[in-house]
Design a protein around this motif. Structure first.
Motif, PDB file in Angstrom:
ATOM      1  N   GLN A   1       5.475 -24.696  -7.836  1.00  0.00           N
ATOM      2  CA  GLN A   1       6.126 -25.351  -9.501  1.00  0.00           C
ATOM      3  C   GLN A   1       4.663 -25.758 -10.395  1.00  0.00           C
ATOM      4  O   GLN A   1       4.762 -25.160 -11.408  1.00  0.00           O
TER       5      GLN A   1
ATOM      6  N   SER B   1       3.229 -22.635 -11.303  1.00  0.00           N
ATOM      7  CA  SER B   1       3.618 -21.422 -12.652  1.00  0.00           C
ATOM      8  C   SER B   1       3.960 -23.240 -13.723  1.00  0.00           C
ATOM      9  O   SER B   1       3.629 -22.341 -15.466  1.00  0.00           O
TER      10      SER B   1
ATOM     11  N   LYS C   1       0.159 -22.844 -15.773  1.00  0.00           N
ATOM     12  CA  LYS C   1      -0.066 -21.525 -16.238  1.00  0.00           C
ATOM     13  C   LYS C   1       1.145 -21.231 -17.436  1.00  0.00           C
ATOM     14  O   LYS C   1       0.219 -20.614 -18.782  1.00  0.00           O
ATOM     15  N   GLN C   2       2.057 -21.453 -17.509  1.00  0.00           N
ATOM     16  CA  GLN C   2       2.916 -21.274 -18.990  1.00  0.00           C
ATOM     17  C   GLN C   2       2.580 -22.218 -19.873  1.00  0.00           C
ATOM     18  O   GLN C   2       2.479 -22.288 -21.368  1.00  0.00           O
TER      19      GLN C   2
END
Length: 224
Positions: free
Chosen positions: A6, A9, A12-13
């Motif tokens: 989590q 991710s 990265k976003q």
């Protein structure tokens, strides 16, 4: 495991959003620069065309003096070896997520290569803009750019920094001259080359020299 996935991710976003916002600003700065240069040069020589060309959300072009700069937003988040570029700095070492970057590439092509669809003509990477989760940047490129060393901790993305990126890339492209091939290399032409409108007598760019060469890796540690 779930928490790690989590966090990665989400990071990265966040980095990707920072890079997209930077690319949008780069697009705006480039449009303004093209208008300014065109306004100044047209009264002097109306035959010199400088134009901005949108392609899609992840690419745009600037054409000038027979050269074409292609700016591309890369969709992947990358990292580097511990001894490369900004990686060993205290700023990056202080926060694990500062080790990962979005990146924007600037390539130099001959404008006629695109116009006449000469698919075998080479393009050259001129510069790369790395963007981190704080939306700070690290600018690297060919030696011809003569860019100052930048401290990433004190380098938030601004209009001025992006204008420097575009201006430097344009200057490097203009100064990278075409060299004609010797007669011995162009004595023969195939029917295929003729049908595909390949001008075998055309010049080619000298190319560029990089001060550093390092293969980036994606956020999972694998070459992309």
């Amino acid at each position: 495991m779930f928490d790690g996935l989590q966090q990665k991710s989400s990071a990265k976003q966040a980095i990707y959003r920072s890079t997209v916002a930077t690319f949008d600003l780069l697009r705006h700065v480039s449009q303004e620069l093209v208008v300014e240069l065109s306004r100044r040069i047209t009264p002097v020589d109306s035959s010199v065309v400088i134009e901005y060309r949108p392609v899609n959300d992840m690419e745009f072009h600037i054409r000038f003096s027979g050269d074409l700069l292609v700016f591309v937003l890369h969709s992947n988040i990358v990292t580097f070896a511990d001894d490369y570029g900004p990686m060993p700095t205290k700023y990056v070492q202080a926060d694990f997520w500062r080790r990962f970057f979005g990146h924007i590439m600037a390539y130099n092509f001959m404008a006629d290569s695109i116009k006449y669809q000469r698919f075998n003509d080479p393009g050259y990477l001129v510069g790369r803009l790395l963007i981190n989760i704080d939306r700070h940047y690290f600018l690297e490129g060919v030696q011809q750019l003569e860019l100052p060393d930048n401290d990433m901790s004190d380098s938030p993305v601004t209009d001025d920094s992006l204008r420097l990126f575009v201006e430097s890339a344009m200057i490097a492209a203009v100064n990278n001259d075409l060299v004609a091939p010797p007669m011995s290399e162009i004595q023969k032409i195939t029917v295929k080359q003729k049908l595909e409108n390949q001008q075998v007598s055309r010049g080619s760019k000298l190319g560029f020299s990089f001060s550093h060469q390092q293969q980036p890796h994606n956020i999972d540690g694998l070459p992309y």
